[in-house]
Design a protein around this motif. Structure first.
Motif, PDB file in Angstrom:
ATOM      1  N   ASN A 627       0.797  -1.217   0.000  1.00 25.43           N
ATOM      2  CA  ASN A 627       0.000   0.000   0.000  1.00 25.43           C
ATOM      3  C   ASN A 627       0.827   1.263   0.000  1.00 25.43           C
ATOM      4  O   ASN A 627       0.279   2.352   0.032  1.00 25.43           O
ATOM      5  CB  ASN A 627      -0.935  -0.012   1.198  1.00 25.43           C
ATOM      6  N   GLU A 628       2.129   1.084   0.006  1.00 24.54           N
ATOM      7  CA  GLU A 628       2.958   2.273   0.050  1.00 24.54           C
ATOM      8  C   GLU A 628       3.053   2.977  -1.289  1.00 24.54           C
ATOM      9  O   GLU A 628       3.330   4.159  -1.352  1.00 24.54           O
ATOM     10  CB  GLU A 628       4.363   1.906   0.525  1.00 24.54           C
ATOM     11  N   ASN A 629       2.859   2.223  -2.345  1.00 27.89           N
ATOM     12  CA  ASN A 629       2.945   2.905  -3.643  1.00 27.89           C
ATOM     13  C   ASN A 629       1.648   2.777  -4.421  1.00 27.89           C
ATOM     14  O   ASN A 629       0.787   1.942  -4.096  1.00 27.89           O
ATOM     15  CB  ASN A 629       4.148   2.403  -4.456  1.00 27.89           C
ATOM     16  N   ALA A 630       1.526   3.548  -5.417  1.00 29.81           N
ATOM     17  CA  ALA A 630       0.258   3.652  -6.134  1.00 29.81           C
ATOM     18  C   ALA A 630      -0.056   2.391  -6.923  1.00 29.81           C
ATOM     19  O   ALA A 630      -1.216   2.022  -7.090  1.00 29.81           O
ATOM     20  CB  ALA A 630       0.301   4.856  -7.067  1.00 29.81           C
ATOM     21  N   THR A 631       0.979   1.715  -7.402  1.00 28.44           N
ATOM     22  CA  THR A 631       0.713   0.539  -8.228  1.00 28.44           C
ATOM     23  C   THR A 631       0.402  -0.686  -7.400  1.00 28.44           C
ATOM     24  O   THR A 631       0.095  -1.747  -7.932  1.00 28.44           O
ATOM     25  CB  THR A 631       1.935   0.228  -9.113  1.00 28.44           C
ATOM     26  N   MET A 632       0.476  -0.566  -6.092  1.00 27.79           N
ATOM     27  CA  MET A 632       0.163  -1.666  -5.174  1.00 27.79           C
ATOM     28  C   MET A 632       1.062  -2.873  -5.414  1.00 27.79           C
ATOM     29  O   MET A 632       0.592  -4.008  -5.440  1.00 27.79           O
ATOM     30  CB  MET A 632      -1.294  -2.111  -5.346  1.00 27.79           C
ATOM     31  N   THR A 633       2.316  -2.601  -5.664  1.00 29.40           N
ATOM     32  CA  THR A 633       3.234  -3.715  -5.876  1.00 29.40           C
ATOM     33  C   THR A 633       4.366  -3.621  -4.881  1.00 29.40           C
ATOM     34  O   THR A 633       4.602  -2.573  -4.280  1.00 29.40           O
ATOM     35  CB  THR A 633       3.827  -3.690  -7.286  1.00 29.40           C
ATOM     36  N   LEU A 634       5.055  -4.729  -4.735  1.00 31.16           N
ATOM     37  CA  LEU A 634       6.219  -4.761  -3.868  1.00 31.16           C
ATOM     38  C   LEU A 634       7.455  -4.575  -4.721  1.00 31.16           C
ATOM     39  O   LEU A 634       7.455  -4.940  -5.897  1.00 31.16           O
ATOM     40  CB  LEU A 634       6.283  -6.106  -3.161  1.00 31.16           C
ATOM     41  N   PRO A 635       8.514  -4.025  -4.150  1.00 30.18           N
ATOM     42  CA  PRO A 635       9.749  -3.933  -4.923  1.00 30.18           C
ATOM     43  C   PRO A 635      10.342  -5.322  -5.110  1.00 30.18           C
ATOM     44  O   PRO A 635       9.927  -6.280  -4.450  1.00 30.18           O
ATOM     45  CB  PRO A 635      10.636  -3.045  -4.054  1.00 30.18           C
ATOM     46  N   GLY A 636      11.294  -5.434  -6.002  1.00 27.77           N
ATOM     47  CA  GLY A 636      11.952  -6.725  -6.197  1.00 27.77           C
ATOM     48  C   GLY A 636      11.660  -7.281  -7.574  1.00 27.77           C
ATOM     49  O   GLY A 636      10.856  -6.733  -8.326  1.00 27.77           O
TER      50      GLY A 636
END
Lengths: 718, 696
Positions: A627-636
Motif C-alpha cells: 500500500n505504500e505505492n500507487a501501483t500496489m506492488t512490492l519492490p523486487g
C-alpha cells in the motif's frame, strides 16, 4: 478387461517336484527374473522372458530345502533354508551351496519373506518373527513361541502398509482359523479369530490377501467352492480392551470351483482374482479370472494335465505347475468398466501387438509409491557386490544413465547427468528427465545414505519437471529438510499438491533462524525492505504531527480517524519485517505456488498457532508494503502480488479463525489488520466513485472519436 | 517524410451480403462462394486466398446450392428453379436451365462429376447428365412428399441420400426408387417441435449417412438397415451445414449459433483399429448462422449471415507452421468499390443496386501556416471542418441486376457503370450548387456490359473492359461520345480483363486478366505495345506512374513489380527489390493491395494500400531487410538525426485507418481514406441468436 495370453513353459531343467508340487516361486531383484524352489533340493533362477534358467543351485544329498528361496532386495543375495533350521545366503557368482554363508538357527523356520524396499523377515513355525539382520547378528538367539500348541501356520503374507512392513499369517487349530497381523513399526501383534459363518464344516483350501486402504482384504477359498472375503483392520481399534477380536467373512463369489480337488486362489488386483481348480466336479482343471466387482467370469483356460493346486502371481505373470511342467501365463488387465465386464464393449484382440493399458491406474501407482517410499536404514554392509552377468546391448543414453543411477556414486552420476543433459533434446525429453528423477529417487529410498542433491537440482532446473512427473521428489526433500530444493520445486513445479505445499510452509515457518542463515536461498523475490521501512516511519510521524489525533479514540466508525490512526497502531508490527529475509524468500515461494482453496484449507489447520501468527504478521507486513505505492506492488524482481497476499490472509483466517481468536498474541495483530482493512475499504469506496465518473468521461471521449462519420485529420508518416 | 491532411471517411455504409454456399474444388484449390444477393465469388486458395473472379448478383437469383463438376465447371441452383452454369473464363453466365420442379433447394454433382442431382420444392429429385456444352435432363426419382433440402452421393455413385422435412430418403440411382426412409425424431430437448428440417446430409463410403437438422442434432444412420446409430446434440438451434473431408476421417458442421464443430474419426483406444466419430473442436468465429461449411484437405471453411468467410487451417494437417497456418477471415471484396474525382473532390460509392456520390468537406486550417484555430500539422490532430461532406446524388439502377463496376471521371463530370446486361454513362453538370444529371443514350452495341471502367486523367477518354476479353476506347465529348477503337481479345482466349490502368498522359493502357500477363496497349497507335511476362500469382492492382510511364503491378503473394513501358523491361528498382526480397512482415500481410497511386510532385513515391495498412514506398531510400523494423508506429522523438537516417527505409507504413477500403491522393498534401468499421457492419446485420451467457 482381463485377458490371459499365450502360455509358455519354463522347463529347461526337469523339476523334481514332489507330490506337493513346488515349494515356491519368488521375485528377484531384477525384473523378469524369478527364483523357483522345487520340492526337493534345487533352486533355479529363471529369466522368464527368455524362458531360460540363469542359474541353478542344489543342496547336498540328504539335505532338504524346507522353505522357498527368496531374494534380499537390499543386497541382491539369495536366501534359502534347508532342514528347517539352516540358513544359506549366496549370490549369482556362487556355484556350490555348500560353500556359501551359513547360519544355523535355534528354531524351525516357516517362511522367509522378502519384498522390495525392506529387509527380509523370517517367520518361525512357532509364530515368532525376526528381521534377517537381527537374526544373522545372533543366529542362536532364543526364539519365543507365539502360537499355541497344535496351532499350525497355514498361510502367510508380507505387506508394506504405508511404508511400514506388516506380516499376516493364518493358523489353524481344530478347524478354527486365526489371523495374526504383526506390524513392525509398533511391534504389535494382533490376533483375530476368523468366523466362518454357517458353512463351518468346510475347510479352507487357499488364502490370498491384498491391501485395501485401511484393511487387509483376506480372500479364502473354501472347499464348498466359494470365495469369502474377510476384512482385517491394519490398525487395531482397541487392542487393550478386546483381546481377541473376531472378524467375519462374507461371501464374495459363489461356487467358482468344485470343492473336492486341490484349488488355489490369487488376488490379481482390486477387482480380479485368479482361481485354479475344476469348475465342475467332473471337469478338467481350469485357470479362471473372475471380476469380483461385477461377479463375472472374465476369462478361463483349461489345464488338461492337472495342476498341483498352487498358483503364484507376480507382476504380469501367473505361475503354476501344469502336469509336471512349470507354466507361465502372462496376464493383462485393462481398467474394467461395466460395459467391458458385461462384454458389451468390443475390444480389438489383435494378438500380434502388445496391448498396453490405456488408462493410468492411479490407485495402483499410488499404492506402489507408498510401498516403495519405505527406506528402512540398512545396518548391514553389502557382503559381496553382485555383478550383472549379461552384456548390455546398444541402449539409449537415457537407459544407460538409468543403469548408472542404479549403482554408481553420486559424483559419477552427476558427471554422467551433465553429459546427458548437454546432448540434443529429444521430443520425449521431459519424460526422460522424469524417468531419471524417478530413478534417482528410487535409489534414495532404498539407500538412505544416497542423496544426489546436485543431480536433482540440475534436473529441476531443466524447467521440464513437474510434481506429477517425479512424485516423491518433494517428499524426499522434506524428509531431508532440503530447504533450497523445496524452494526451487515450489518455483518450478506447476502442480504441487496442496498437502505438500502446506508441508513446505510448515517447514519454512518452523525451521530455526540459525539453521536458515547457513542455507543458500534464492532471494530474488525479496528486496531490502529496510529503506522503505525508514521512509514509512518518517511519513507516519509526520502524519501524526499534522493530524494530531486522539489516541484514546477507539471508535472504528469514522474513517478519517481510522486512516490517521492506522500508522500508530501498526508501527510496532510493521517497522521491520517480522521474519528474516531468507525466510521471507521461502514464504514468498509458497505465496507464488498454485493452489485450490478447498484442498489447502484442511492442511492449513495443522499448522501450529504461533506459526500461523508469524505468517499472518508477515503477510500483514507485505500488505502494508504494497500500500505504500500507487501501483500496489512490492519492490523486487518477482515479488508476491497483492492478490496473492490477500488470498493467503483470507485463507489463514478461514482455516484458523477460532485458534487466532483464542490466542492472546494474535489479538493485537488481528485488530490492527481489521482497522487497516477497514480504512482500505473506505478508500476503495471513494475510488469507486471516482472511477465511475472517469469511465463516463472516457466514454464520452471515445464516442466523439469513433462515431464521427467524417473528419479531416493530420497524418504524418515516419 | 510526409505530412498529409487526411479526409477520414466513414459514411460509406456498405454491408456485404451474407454467405449462402461455399464449394471447394480440390483439383484447382479454388473456393466458390455464393452470397444471398446471388453474387458468386471465386477464391484462389493457392494464391493467398485472393478473390480472383466474381459473377454479379441478381435479385431473383437467390442461390441455394453451388457445386463443382467434372472439368472444373461450376453450377449453381436457386429458388427461381433454374440451374446455372458459369463461364469462368469470360466471367459470364453460360446458360441457365429451368428444372421444372419449383424452387431448387439442393444440388450435388456425382462423384465422377458427370451427373448432377437437384432437389426441388415439389419433392422431386432430378438427375441431369452433364454434357460438354450443356446439361441434359435424364429422369426423375420417386417423388417425395415435401421439399428436398439436402443431397449427398455415395462415393461409389450407386446411391444417394436426400434430406427432406422429418425424414431422410436413400435412393438407388439405377431404379430411382427410395430404398430406405429414415424418420428423424422431431423431439428437441423433450419439446416436440413442429418440424425437423434436415439441413444437410453426407453419405460416407461405408454406408453411413450423417444428417444435421433443425433440432440441433448430428445423427449417424446405417443406410443398409435404415437405422439410427448415434446422435450428437450439438446446438440449441439449427445445425445448418455439413461437409466431409475426402478421406472421410473428419467432417465439419455449422450451427445457427455461429459455432462450427469439427468431428474426427478417432480410435477407441490408442492401438485398436476400431474407430468412432468424436466431436473434437468447437470454433466460434461467427456471430450469426453458419449457413455453409466446406472441408479442404487442410482447412475448415465456413461462411454465414455475418458475411465473413472464415478459413481455419487444421493445425495437424499443416506441415509447416508458418503464416499460412493462421486463421483467415475475409470480409471485404478484393476489388475497388470506390472511385474518386480528384479535381472536384468527389467520391463515388458502389452498392449492389445504387451509386452514391459524395463531395468531401474542407477545413480552413492548412497544413503549414498556423491558422487561428489551432497549431496545425501535428500528427493525429483533427482539424475543424469549415464545410461538411455533402451527399450529392444517389443513382439507382433499374432492373434486378447488381452493378458490376462503376467509375467517376477525374473531372467529376462523368459517371459510368455497368450491370451484367447494360452499360450506363451519365453526364453531370455543375451550376454553382445545383447538380443536373443527363443520361447519355445510344450506347454502341458492342458495349453491352463491362468488367472494369476507367477514365483517362483528362477525362476525355473512357476505357471499358468487356466481359468477352475485349477493350473498348471511347472519346468523350460534351454530352456525347464517340467509339474510337476496340482491342480484341488475344486470339484463342476469352479471358476477361479485370483490371485496367491508364497512364496520366493518356498514351498507355494496361490491362490484366486473372492468369495471363499484363498487356500494355498504345492508345496513340491503337495496338498492343508489349506484354509483361506472366507471373504465378494473380494481379491485384495496377497503375502507371506519371512522366516515367512505369507500370507498377501488385500480385496476390504481396510481390510488387515495376515495369518500364517505354523500355519494355523491369526497372532497376524492381530488380533490386526482387534481388533482396521483401521484408517478411510485408509478405505476411493477408489482404491484397487493392489500389496504387502516385504523388504528382515526388516521382520516387508509390502509394498503395490494403485493408489494414497504407504505405508509401520511397524508392530513393534503402530497402528494409528482415532485421529492420518494417512498421514503426511511433514518431522518432528525441533520437538523433543520424540514427533516424540510418534506420529509415523505403516502406513508410500507417496502420491508423482500418479496415481501409480506399485511399488515394487528392492533391499534393491531401489524402482521402475510406474506412468501414466492422462494428458498423455488425450493427446493420439481423440480431444473432441470443445465447445465455454465464453471469448475465
Amino acid at each position: 478387461m482381463a485377458a490371459l495370453e499365450e502360455e509358455f513353459t519354463l522347463s529347461a531343467v526337469p523339476l523334481g517336484a514332489g507330490p506337493d508340487g513346488l515349494l515356491g516361486v519368488e521375485q528377484c531383484d531384477k525384473t523378469d527374473q524369478f527364483l523357483i524352489t522345487d520340492g526337493g533340493r534345487t533352486v533355479i533362477l529363471y529369466k522368464v522372458s527368455d524362458q531360460k534358467p540363469l542359474g541353478s543351485w542344489s543342496v547336498k544329498q540328504g539335505q532338504v530345502i524346507t522353505c522357498p528361496a527368496v531374494c534380499n532386495f537390499q543386497t541382491g543375495e539369495y536366501i534359502v533354508v534347508h532342514d528347517s533350521k539352516v540358513l544359506r545366503l549366496w549370490t549369482n557368482e556362487d556355484v556350490n551351496l555348500d560353500k556359501v554363508f551359513k547360519a544355523t538357527l535355534s528354531a524351525e523356520v516357516y517362511r522367509i519373506h522378502s519384498i522390495p524396499g525392506t529387509e527380509p523377515l523370517v517367520l518361525f513355525k512357532e509364530g515368532a518373527v525376526r528381521g534377517l539382520e537381527a537374526l544373522l547378528a545372533e543366529p542362536q538367539q532364543k526364539i519365543e513361541t507365539v502360537i499355541s500348541d497344535e496351532e499350525v501356520i497355514k498361510w502367510t503374507k508380507f505387506f508394506m502398509v504405508f511404508r511400514h512392513p506388516a506380516l499376516i499369517f493364518i493358523t489353524e487349530k481344530h478347524g478354527n482359523y486365526f489371523a495374526y497381523v504383526q506390524k513392525f513399526n509398533s511391534s504389535v501383534l494382533s490376533k483375530y479369530t476368523l468366523l466362518l459363518g454357517q458353512e463351518e464344516n468346510f475347510v479352507i483350501q487357499s488364502f490370498t490377501a491384498s491391501l485395501d486402504r485401511k484393511f487387509i482384504s483376506l480372500l479364502s477359498l473354501s472347499s464348498d467352492g466359494c470365495i469369502y472375503e474377510t476384512l482385517i483392520p491394519i490398525h487395531p481399534s482397541d487392542p487393550e480392551k478386546n483381546q481377541q477380536p473376531r472378524v467375519v467373512r462374507s461371501l464374495l463369489l459363489k461356487t467358482v470351483v468344485s470343492g473336492n480337488a486341490r484349488n488355489a486362489l490369487s488376488v490379481l488386483d482390486q477387482d480380479h482374482v485368479a482361481v485354479l481348480g475344476p469348475p465342475l466336479p467332473a471337469s478338467k482343471e481350469c485357470l479362471s479370472i473372475w471380476n469380483t466387482k461385477f461377479q463375472t467370469l472374465q476369462v478361463s483356460k483349461e489345464l488338461p494335465q492337472g495342476t498341483s493346486g498352487q498358483l503364484w502371481y507376480y507382476g504380469e505373470h501367473l505361475f503354476m505347475l501344469h502336469g509336471k511342467i512349470l507354466t507361465v501365463i502372462p496376464y493383462k488387465c485393462e481398467m474394467s468398466s461395466l460395459a467391458g465386464a458385461l462384454g458389451k464393449l468390443k475390444h480389438g484382440q489383435d494378438s500380434g501387438t502388445q496391448t498396453m493399458p490405456h488408462f493410468v491406474n492411479w490407485e495402483t501407482s499410488q499404492g506402489y509409491g507408498l510401498e516403495s517410499k519405505n527406506s528402512e536404514p540398512s545396518k548391514r554392509i553389502l557382503r559381496r557386490r553382485t555383478i550383472e552377468p549379461s552384456v548390455q546391448p546398444e541402449v539409449p543414453a537415457s537407459q544407460q544413465l538409468l543403469s548408472i543411477i542404479k549403482k554408481d556414486s553420486e559424483k559419477h552420476i552427476e558427471i554422467e547427468l551433465r553429459k546427458f543433459l548437454a546432448t540434443k533434446r529429444t521430443p520425449d525429453f521431459h519424460t526422460v528427465i522424469g524417468d531419471i528423477a524417478i530413478g534417482l529417487l528410487e535409489r534414495c529410498k532404498t539407500e538412505p545414505s544416497f542423496y544426489p542433491r546436485n543431480s536433482l537440482m540440475q534436473l529441476i532446473q531443466m524447467h521440464v519437471l513437474s510434481y506429477s512427473l517425479c512424485p516423491g521428489l518433494m517428499e524426499v526433500a522434506l524428509e531431508k529438510t532440503d530447504i533450497q530444493m523445496l524452494q526451487l520445486c515450489l518455483q518450478q513445479f506447476p502442480d504441487i499438491p496442496e498437502a505438500v505445499t502446506c508441508a513446505c510452509l510448515k517447514m519454512f515457518l518452523s525451521i530455526g533462524d540459525d539453521n536458515l542463515q547457513e542455507i543458500d536461498v534464492n532471494m530474488e523475490s525479496v528486496s531490502d525492505y529496510s529503506d522503505a521501512v525508514q521512509d514509512e516511519k518518517m511519513e507516519e510521524q509526520m502524519g501524526i504531527l499534522q493530524n494530531g489525533f486522539n489516541p484514546e479514540e477507539d471508535n472504528c466508525d469514522n474513517c478519517d480517524k481510522e486512516l490517521s490512526k492506522k500508522p500508530q497502531k501498526t508501527v510496532e508490527e510493521t517497522t521491520s519485517c517480522p521474519v528474516i529475509p531468507k525466510r521471507a524468500a521461502l514464504l514468498n515461494a509458497v505465496l507464488h505456488s498454485a493452489y485450490s482453496e478447498s484442498f489447502l484449507l484442511p492442511h492449513l489447520k495443522d499448522i501450529p498457532a504461533q506459526h500461523i501468527t508469524l505468517f499472518l504478521q508477515y503477510l500483514y507486513f507485505l500488505y502494508l508494503k504494497c500500500n505504500e505505492n500507487a501501483t500496489m506492488t512490492l519492490p523486487g524482481i518477482h515479488p508476491p502480488t497483492l492478490n496473492q497476499i490477500m488470498d493467503w490472509i483470507c485463507l489463514l483466517l478461514d482455516a484458523n479463525f477460532t485458534v487466532l481468536v483464542m490466542i492472546p498474541e494474535a489479538k493485537s495483530l488481528l485488530l490492527s489488520l481489521y482497522k487497516f482493512v477497514k480504512s482500505q475499504i473506505c478508500i476503495c469506496s471513494e475510488l469507486n466513485k471516482i472511477e465511475v465518473s472517469f469511465r463516463e468521461l472516457k466514454k464520452l471521449n471515445q464516442e466523439k472519436n469513433n462515431r464521427e462519420l467524417y473528419s479531416i485529420e493530420v497524418l504524418e508518416l515516419f | 517524410m510526409g505530412e498529409f491532411k487526411v479526409h477520414r471517411v466513414r459514411f460509406f455504409n456498405y454491408v456485404p451480403s451474407g454467405i449462402r454456399c461455399v464449394a471447394y474444388n480440390n483439383q484447382s484449390n479454388r473456393l466458390a462462394v455464393s452470397r444471398t444477393d446471388g453474387t458468386v465469388e471465386i477464391y484462389n486458395l493457392s494464391a493467398n486466398y485472393f478473390q480472383e473472379k466474381f459473377f454479379p448478383g441478381h435479385e431473383s437469383r437467390a442461390t441455394e446450392a453451388l457445386c463443382w463438376a467434372k472439368g472444373q465447371r461450376l453450377f449453381s441452383a436457386g429458388l427461381n428453379g433454374e440451374i446455372i452454369e458459369y463461364d469462368l473464363q469470360a466471367l459470364d453466365i453460360k446458360y441457365s436451365m429451368d428444372a421444372f420442379g419449383g424452387p431448387i433447394w439442393s444440388m450435388a454433382a456425382s462423384p465422377s462429376g458427370s451427373q448432377l442431382l437437384v432437389g426441388c420444392e415439389d419433392g422431386s429429385v432430378k438427375l441431369f447428365q452433364i454434357n460438354p456444352d450443356k446439361i441434359q435432363f435424364e429422369r426423375n426419382f420417386d417423388r417425395q412428399k415435401s421439399r428436398i433440402l439436402s443431397l449427398s452421393w455415395h462415393p461409389s455413385g450407386t446411391h444417394i441420400a436426400a434430406g427432406s422435412i422429418d425424414y431422410i430418403s436413400v435412393f438407388d440411382i439405377k431404379s430411382g426408387s427410395a430404398v430406405h426412409k429414415m424418420l428423424v425424431d422431431r423431439q428437441y430437448m423433450g419439446v416436440s417441435k413442429r418440424k425437423c428440417i434436415i439441413w444437410g446430409v453426407a453419405f460416407l463410403s461405408d454406408g453411413t449417412v450423417i444428417s444435421v437438422d433443425s433440432a440441433g442434432k448430428v445423427q449417424f444412420w446405417d443406410s443398409a438397415t435404415g437405422t439410427l446409430v448415434k446422435t450428437h446434440l450439438v446446438a440449441n438451434a439449427d445445425v445448418q451445414s455439413i461437409a466431409v473431408s475426402d478421406q472421410e476421417d473428419s467432417f465439419v458442421v455449422g450451427t445457427a449459433e455461429g459455432t462450427v464443430f469439427h468431428f474426427q474419426l478417432v480410435s477407441v483406444t490408442s492401438n485398436s483399429s476400431e474407430k468412432q466419430w468424436v466431436r473434437t473442436k468447437p470454433f466460434q468465429h461467427h456471430t450469426h448462422d453458419v449457413r455453409t461449411v466446406a472441408h479442404s484437405p487442410t482447412a475448415l471453411i465456413s461462411g454465414g449471415t455475418d458475411t465473413h468467410l472464415v478459413i481455419r487451417p487444421l493445425m495437424e494437417k499443416v506441415e509447416v507452421k508458418n503464416y499460412d497456418a493462421a486463421l483467415r477471415k475475409i470480409t471485404f471484396p478484393h476489388r475497388r468499390l470506390i472511385s474518386c474525382s480528384k479535381k472536384r473532390q468527389l467520391l463515388l460509392f458502389q452498392f449492389s443496386h445504387h451509386l452514391d456520390l459524395w463531395r468531401l468537406g474542407s477545413t480552413v486550417a492548412t497544413g503549414k501556416t498556423s491558422g487561428k484555430f489551432l497549431v496545425p500539422g501535428k500528427h493525429g490532430d483533427t482539424l475543424p471542418l469549415s464545410k461538411d461532406a455533402d451527399h450529392l446524388l444517389q443513382l439507382k439502377t433499374k432492373g434486378p441486376e447488381n452493378i458490376i463496376c462503376s467509375c467517376v471521371s477525374p473531372c467529376g463530370s462523368w459517371i459510368a457503370y455497368s450491370t451484367a446486361s447494360r452499360f450506363f454513362l451519365r453526364r453531370l453538370n455543375y451550376e454553382h450548387d445545383n447538380l443536373s444529371l443527363h443520361r447519355v443514350s445510344k450506347m454502341p452495341a458492342c458495349l453491352r456490359s463491362a468488367v472494369q471502367i476507367m477514365f483517362s486523367e483528362d477525362s476525355t477518354k473512357l476505357f471499358v473492359a468487356s466481359n468477352q476479353g475485349s477493350l473498348h476506347i471511347l472519346r468523350l465529348l460534351e454530352g456525347s461520345f464517340k467509339h474510337l477503337h476496340t482491342f480484341q481479345a488475344q486470339s484463342g482466349t476469352v479471358e476477361s480483363m479485370c483490371l485496367l490502368a491508364v497512364s496520366p498522359d493518356g498514351n498507355w493502357l494496361a490491362a490484366s486478366g486473372t492468369s495471363a500477363g499484363v498487356h500494355v496497349y498504345s492508345v496513340k497507335r491503337l495496338k498492343l505495345h508489349c506484354t509483361v511476362p506472366a507471373y504465378n500469382f494473380p494481379v491485384t492492382a495496377l497503375a502507371i506512374a506519371p512522366k516515367t510511364n512505369n507500370l507498377v503491378i501488385a500480385h496476390s503473394d504481396q510481390q510488387i513489380f515495376e515495369y518500364s513501358i517505354p523500355d519494355k523491361q523491369y526497372t532497376e528498382w524492381s530488380r533490386a527489390i526482387q534481388k533482396q526480397g521483401f521484408h517478411h512482415h510485408w509478405l505476411q500481410r493477408d489482404t491484397p493491395i487493392t489500389h496504387i497511386g502516385f504523388h504528382p510532385k515526388r516521382p520516387a513515391h508509390i502509394l498503395l494500400h490494403d485493408a489494414y495498412m497504407f504505405c508509401i514506398i520511397d524508392k530513393s531510400l534503402p530497402l528494409p531487410n528482415d532485421k529492420t523494423l518494417l512498421y514503426n508506429p511511433l514518431p522518432p522523438t528525441n533520437e538523433s538525426d543520424v540514427i533516424r537516417r540510418r534506420t529509415a527505409h523505403a516502406f513508410k507504413i500507417s496502420k491508423k485507418y482500418k479496415p481501409l477500403l480506399f485511399m488515394d491522393l487528392l492533391d499534393e498534401g491531401t489524402l482521402v481514406a475510406v474506412e468501414r468499421p466492422l462494428d458498423d457492419i455488425i450493427a446493420q446485420l439481423p440480431p444473432p441468436i441470443k445465447k445465455k451467457k454465464f453471469g448475465t
